[in-house]
Design a protein around this motif. Structure first.
Motif, PDB file in Angstrom:
ATOM      1  N   UNK A  38      56.006  33.399  34.218  1.00 39.86           N
ATOM      2  CA  UNK A  38      55.205  32.886  33.105  1.00 39.86           C
ATOM      3  C   UNK A  38      55.014  31.382  33.199  1.00 39.86           C
ATOM      4  N   UNK A  39      55.881  30.696  33.933  1.00 42.04           N
ATOM      5  CA  UNK A  39      55.761  29.251  34.072  1.00 42.04           C
ATOM      6  C   UNK A  39      54.658  28.876  35.057  1.00 42.04           C
ATOM      7  N   UNK A  40      54.355  29.739  36.047  1.00 44.13           N
ATOM      8  CA  UNK A  40      53.355  29.398  37.070  1.00 44.13           C
ATOM      9  C   UNK A  40      51.978  30.001  36.807  1.00 44.13           C
ATOM     10  N   UNK A  41      51.853  30.851  35.806  1.00 42.42           N
ATOM     11  CA  UNK A  41      50.593  31.510  35.509  1.00 42.42           C
ATOM     12  C   UNK A  41      50.026  30.925  34.221  1.00 42.42           C
ATOM     13  N   UNK A  42      48.727  30.633  34.240  1.00 44.99           N
ATOM     14  CA  UNK A  42      48.104  30.125  33.020  1.00 44.99           C
ATOM     15  C   UNK A  42      48.028  31.229  31.987  1.00 44.99           C
ATOM     16  N   UNK A  43      48.144  30.874  30.713  1.00 42.74           N
ATOM     17  CA  UNK A  43      48.106  31.898  29.661  1.00 42.74           C
ATOM     18  C   UNK A  43      46.764  32.644  29.677  1.00 42.74           C
ATOM     19  N   UNK A  44      46.790  33.953  29.452  1.00 42.41           N
ATOM     20  CA  UNK A  44      45.583  34.778  29.387  1.00 42.41           C
ATOM     21  C   UNK A  44      45.183  35.356  30.727  1.00 42.41           C
ATOM     22  N   UNK A  45      45.774  34.909  31.821  1.00 45.49           N
ATOM     23  CA  UNK A  45      45.454  35.431  33.140  1.00 45.49           C
ATOM     24  C   UNK A  45      46.324  36.658  33.391  1.00 45.49           C
ATOM     25  N   UNK A  46      45.764  37.763  33.848  1.00 40.56           N
ATOM     26  CA  UNK A  46      46.591  38.939  34.098  1.00 40.56           C
ATOM     27  C   UNK A  46      47.532  38.709  35.285  1.00 40.56           C
ATOM     28  N   UNK A  47      48.694  39.298  35.227  1.00 43.09           N
ATOM     29  CA  UNK A  47      49.688  39.168  36.290  1.00 43.09           C
ATOM     30  C   UNK A  47      49.765  40.494  37.023  1.00 43.09           C
ATOM     31  N   UNK A  48      49.586  40.449  38.361  1.00 41.15           N
ATOM     32  CA  UNK A  48      49.648  41.643  39.188  1.00 41.15           C
ATOM     33  C   UNK A  48      50.828  41.497  40.155  1.00 41.15           C
ATOM     34  N   UNK A  71      49.877  43.656  46.080  1.00 37.42           N
ATOM     35  CA  UNK A  71      49.149  44.869  45.701  1.00 37.42           C
ATOM     36  C   UNK A  71      47.739  44.510  45.240  1.00 37.42           C
ATOM     37  N   UNK A  72      46.843  45.433  45.382  1.00 38.45           N
ATOM     38  CA  UNK A  72      45.457  45.334  44.902  1.00 38.45           C
ATOM     39  C   UNK A  72      44.606  44.337  45.666  1.00 38.45           C
ATOM     40  N   UNK A  73      45.087  43.692  46.690  1.00 43.56           N
ATOM     41  CA  UNK A  73      44.272  42.776  47.465  1.00 43.56           C
ATOM     42  C   UNK A  73      44.022  41.475  46.741  1.00 43.56           C
ATOM     43  N   UNK A  74      43.073  40.726  47.259  1.00 47.84           N
ATOM     44  CA  UNK A  74      42.757  39.419  46.686  1.00 47.84           C
ATOM     45  C   UNK A  74      41.790  39.588  45.528  1.00 47.84           C
ATOM     46  N   UNK A  75      42.017  38.879  44.452  1.00 50.09           N
ATOM     47  CA  UNK A  75      41.129  38.929  43.284  1.00 50.09           C
ATOM     48  C   UNK A  75      39.888  38.098  43.565  1.00 50.09           C
ATOM     49  N   UNK A  76      38.727  38.640  43.216  1.00 49.26           N
ATOM     50  CA  UNK A  76      37.481  37.904  43.406  1.00 49.26           C
ATOM     51  C   UNK A  76      37.209  37.017  42.212  1.00 49.26           C
ATOM     52  N   UNK A  77      36.487  35.971  42.501  1.00 58.93           N
ATOM     53  CA  UNK A  77      36.033  35.095  41.428  1.00 58.93           C
ATOM     54  C   UNK A  77      34.901  35.801  40.688  1.00 58.93           C
TER      55      UNK A  77
END
Length: 144
Positions: free
Chosen positions: A5-15, A19-25
């Protein structure tokens, strides 16, 4: 290293990592391309409507049913009026139907208006294959 939770911005899903490959913009929207496509589509539909109207929807040729009489087992007499351009001619399709709605007779007739006249009154016998219930004017179009 896994995300916390410290390295992820709030509201961004955590995977889970790996898994699931690279997320696209998120994709870029193209409102100009959409507007151009809609404009071309509307233009093509407008041209098609204009062509069909000139081919099938000429308002100068109007057939109007007055009455049907003389019903026998083999015919019906149809009285009708046609509006044409001044001094013009029209070919009208008349039909007879039986009581159950089946077409039992069909005939085409040509009527011509006098010089300067726009309305022609005509009477036409429609031969039938069975006893008709009604006679009617289906359509009128330019003669020829």
């Amino acid at each position: 290293m896994s995300e916390t939770h410290a390295t992820v911005t709030p509201g961004t899903p955590v995977f889970p990592p790996g898994r699931y490959g690279r997320r696209r913009e998120p994709g870029r929207r193209r409102p100009l391309l959409l507007a151009l496509t809609v404009a071309v589509l509307l233009g093509v539909l407008g041209l098609a409507a204009a062509k069909l109207y000139t081919q099938y929807g000429d308002p100068e040729y109007q057939g109007e049913m007055i009455s049907y009489t003389g019903i026998t087992d083999s015919r019906v007499v149809v009285d009708f009026r046609v509006t044409v351009p001044p001094g013009g001619s029209a070919t009208c399709r008349l039909r007879a139907r039986s009581h159950d709605g089946a077409q039992v007779g069909l005939v085409e007739t040509t009527v011509t208006a006098g010089s300067g006249q726009r309305h022609v009154r005509a009477r036409q016998e429609v031969p039938t294959s069975a006893r008709p219930f009604i006679g009617e004017v289906l359509r009128c179009r330019p003669a020829g």
